[in-house]
Motif scaffolding. Structure first.
Motif, mmCIF file in Angstrom:
data_model
loop_
_atom_site.group_PDB
_atom_site.id
_atom_site.type_symbol
_atom_site.label_atom_id
_atom_site.label_comp_id
_atom_site.label_asym_id
_atom_site.label_seq_id
_atom_site.Cartn_x
_atom_site.Cartn_y
_atom_site.Cartn_z
ATOM 1 N N ILE A 5 0.867 -1.185 0.000
ATOM 2 C CA ILE A 5 0.000 0.000 0.000
ATOM 3 C C ILE A 5 0.898 1.227 0.000
ATOM 4 O O ILE A 5 1.736 1.393 0.887
ATOM 5 N N THR A 6 0.722 2.087 -0.997
ATOM 6 C CA THR A 6 1.506 3.316 -1.086
ATOM 7 C C THR A 6 0.546 4.504 -1.068
ATOM 8 O O THR A 6 -0.269 4.664 -1.977
ATOM 9 N N VAL A 7 0.621 5.286 -0.006
ATOM 10 C CA VAL A 7 -0.234 6.462 0.151
ATOM 11 C C VAL A 7 0.609 7.704 -0.131
ATOM 12 O O VAL A 7 1.702 7.849 0.434
ATOM 13 N N SER A 8 0.116 8.576 -1.004
ATOM 14 C CA SER A 8 0.878 9.766 -1.399
ATOM 15 C C SER A 8 0.048 11.027 -1.250
ATOM 16 O O SER A 8 -1.068 11.113 -1.790
ATOM 17 N N ASN A 9 0.566 11.993 -0.488
ATOM 18 C CA ASN A 9 -0.029 13.334 -0.375
ATOM 19 C C ASN A 9 -1.521 13.281 -0.050
ATOM 20 O O ASN A 9 -2.329 13.967 -0.660
ATOM 21 N N SER A 24 1.917 10.573 3.624
ATOM 22 C CA SER A 24 2.598 9.754 2.618
ATOM 23 C C SER A 24 3.273 8.609 3.359
ATOM 24 O O SER A 24 4.038 8.838 4.305
ATOM 25 N N ILE A 25 2.981 7.381 2.951
ATOM 26 C CA ILE A 25 3.502 6.222 3.674
ATOM 27 C C ILE A 25 3.513 5.011 2.750
ATOM 28 O O ILE A 25 2.622 4.865 1.902
ATOM 29 N N ASN A 26 4.519 4.162 2.898
ATOM 30 C CA ASN A 26 4.572 2.871 2.207
ATOM 31 C C ASN A 26 4.329 1.774 3.231
ATOM 32 O O ASN A 26 5.138 1.610 4.152
ATOM 33 N N ILE A 27 3.232 1.043 3.086
ATOM 34 C CA ILE A 27 2.908 -0.049 4.003
ATOM 35 C C ILE A 27 3.340 -1.352 3.350
ATOM 36 O O ILE A 27 2.904 -1.688 2.253
ATOM 37 N N ASP A 63 -8.398 13.484 -0.733
ATOM 38 C CA ASP A 63 -7.516 13.906 -1.827
ATOM 39 C C ASP A 63 -6.238 13.084 -1.750
ATOM 40 O O ASP A 63 -5.815 12.680 -0.668
ATOM 41 N N GLY A 64 -5.583 12.912 -2.887
ATOM 42 C CA GLY A 64 -4.320 12.182 -2.910
ATOM 43 C C GLY A 64 -4.511 10.774 -3.448
ATOM 44 O O GLY A 64 -5.594 10.401 -3.893
ATOM 45 N N GLU A 65 -3.461 9.995 -3.398
ATOM 46 C CA GLU A 65 -3.467 8.650 -3.971
ATOM 47 C C GLU A 65 -3.317 7.584 -2.895
ATOM 48 O O GLU A 65 -2.567 7.754 -1.943
ATOM 49 N N VAL A 66 -4.054 6.494 -3.075
ATOM 50 C CA VAL A 66 -3.830 5.282 -2.293
ATOM 51 C C VAL A 66 -3.653 4.157 -3.310
ATOM 52 O O VAL A 66 -4.611 3.710 -3.934
ATOM 53 N N MET A 67 -2.406 3.733 -3.490
ATOM 54 C CA MET A 67 -2.089 2.692 -4.463
ATOM 55 C C MET A 67 -2.000 1.346 -3.750
ATOM 56 O O MET A 67 -1.276 1.210 -2.774
ATOM 57 N N ILE A 68 -2.773 0.369 -4.235
ATOM 58 C CA ILE A 68 -2.680 -1.005 -3.739
ATOM 59 C C ILE A 68 -2.409 -1.896 -4.942
ATOM 60 O O ILE A 68 -3.174 -1.881 -5.913
ATOM 61 N N ASP A 69 -1.302 -2.605 -4.879
ATOM 62 C CA ASP A 69 -0.881 -3.426 -6.018
ATOM 63 C C ASP A 69 -0.810 -2.603 -7.297
ATOM 64 O O ASP A 69 -1.192 -3.058 -8.367
ATOM 65 N N GLY A 70 -0.334 -1.363 -7.149
ATOM 66 C CA GLY A 70 -0.101 -0.523 -8.322
ATOM 67 C C GLY A 70 -1.325 0.166 -8.883
ATOM 68 O O GLY A 70 -1.241 0.854 -9.911
#
Length: 259
Positions: A5-9, A24-27, A63-70
């Motif tokens: 999980i990559t959370v950005s801004n 912003s965090i990389n889980i 607002d911002g991005e939450v990326m899971i598996d890209g």
């Protein structure tokens, strides 16, 4: 799937009020990440954004991005129902459907997703999920009894079985032991450590000893003052966070000087 999980801004709002700012965090995948911090700093609010449950609240937006598996789960055309199938949730209070049978509780998510499964497949899912939640041996002879007939700790494990029945990649837990006795708490903690072999787990906890016992990584949230947004102050592997935090506020919170 890596289930990183990559959370950005990320900024999280209730109407016009910014509740959490600039996360912003990389889980890491197949690990346990504990979210700690004083009440009101946005831990549970942040947790709910990881499976798009925050927007269920009137005025809730992100607002911002939450990326899971890209894949950005807030991207255009992404169905929140599919996100929640991929990212399960276990709440603070055990919340099985009290009059539904134990087996029915486990299958509730499958049926909610309109999946047609045969009787033999249903039996396999119930057994697999209850074994995964370390509950099978205790309930295998009474699967037709109501979920509400179980003890509090058993009900919470039933909720975990229900969450993993749909084979998510990520399991979120919002203070899963706060309503439980010490013996049930230990059972849930041991279960979490077993589950991380197959799932990425993110928990909110107010129990520093629990965070130290079960988590691989710890994220400390705090807020400057009432009415100000919560912020992610520091994030790192749990042993370092508990022995050599870089921020004074982290050290003060972990040592019990506030919170």
């Amino acid at each position: 799937m890596s289930s990183r999980i990559t959370v950005s801004n990320q900024n999280i709002y209730y109407g016009d009020f910014k509740a959490v700012a600039d996360v912003s965090i990389n889980i890491e995948p197949k690990s346990i990440t504990a979210l700690i911090g004083p009440s009101g700093c946005g831990k549970s609010t942040f947790l709910r954004t990881l499976n798009r449950m925050h927007e269920v609240i009137p005025g809730g937006r992100v607002d911002g991005e939450v990326m899971i598996d890209g894949q950005n789960i807030y991207g255009k055309g992404i169905d929140p129902v599919i996100v929640r199938r991929h990212v399960g949730m276990v709440f603070q209070q055990p919340n099985p459907f009290p009059t539904m049978s134990i087996a029915g509780n486990v299958l509730a998510g499958i049926k909610l997703n309109n999946k047609r499964v045969s009787k033999s497949e249903q039996a396999e899912i119930v057994e697999r999920s209850l074994k995964g939640a370390n509950l099978w041996e205790e309930v295998k002879d009474r699967l037709d009894l109501p979920g509400g007939s179980l003890s509090g700790g058993q009900q919470q494990r039933l909720c975990i079985a229900r969450a993993i029945a749909v084979k998510p990649a990520v399991v979120l837990m919002d203070e899963p032991c706060s309503a439980l006795d010490p013996i049930s708490t230990r059972a849930i903690e041991e279960l979490m450590v077993e589950l991380k072999e197959d799932y990425t787990i993110v928990i909110v906890t107010h129990n520093m000893q629990q965070a130290a016992r079960v988590s691989d990584y710890t994220a400390f949230f705090n807020l400057e003052a009432t009415g100000k947004p919560g912020k992610l102050v520091e994030y790192g592997d749990t042993p370092t966070m508990f022995t050599e935090p870089t921020q004074a506020a982290t050290a003060d919170y972990i040592s019990g000087r506030f919170g």
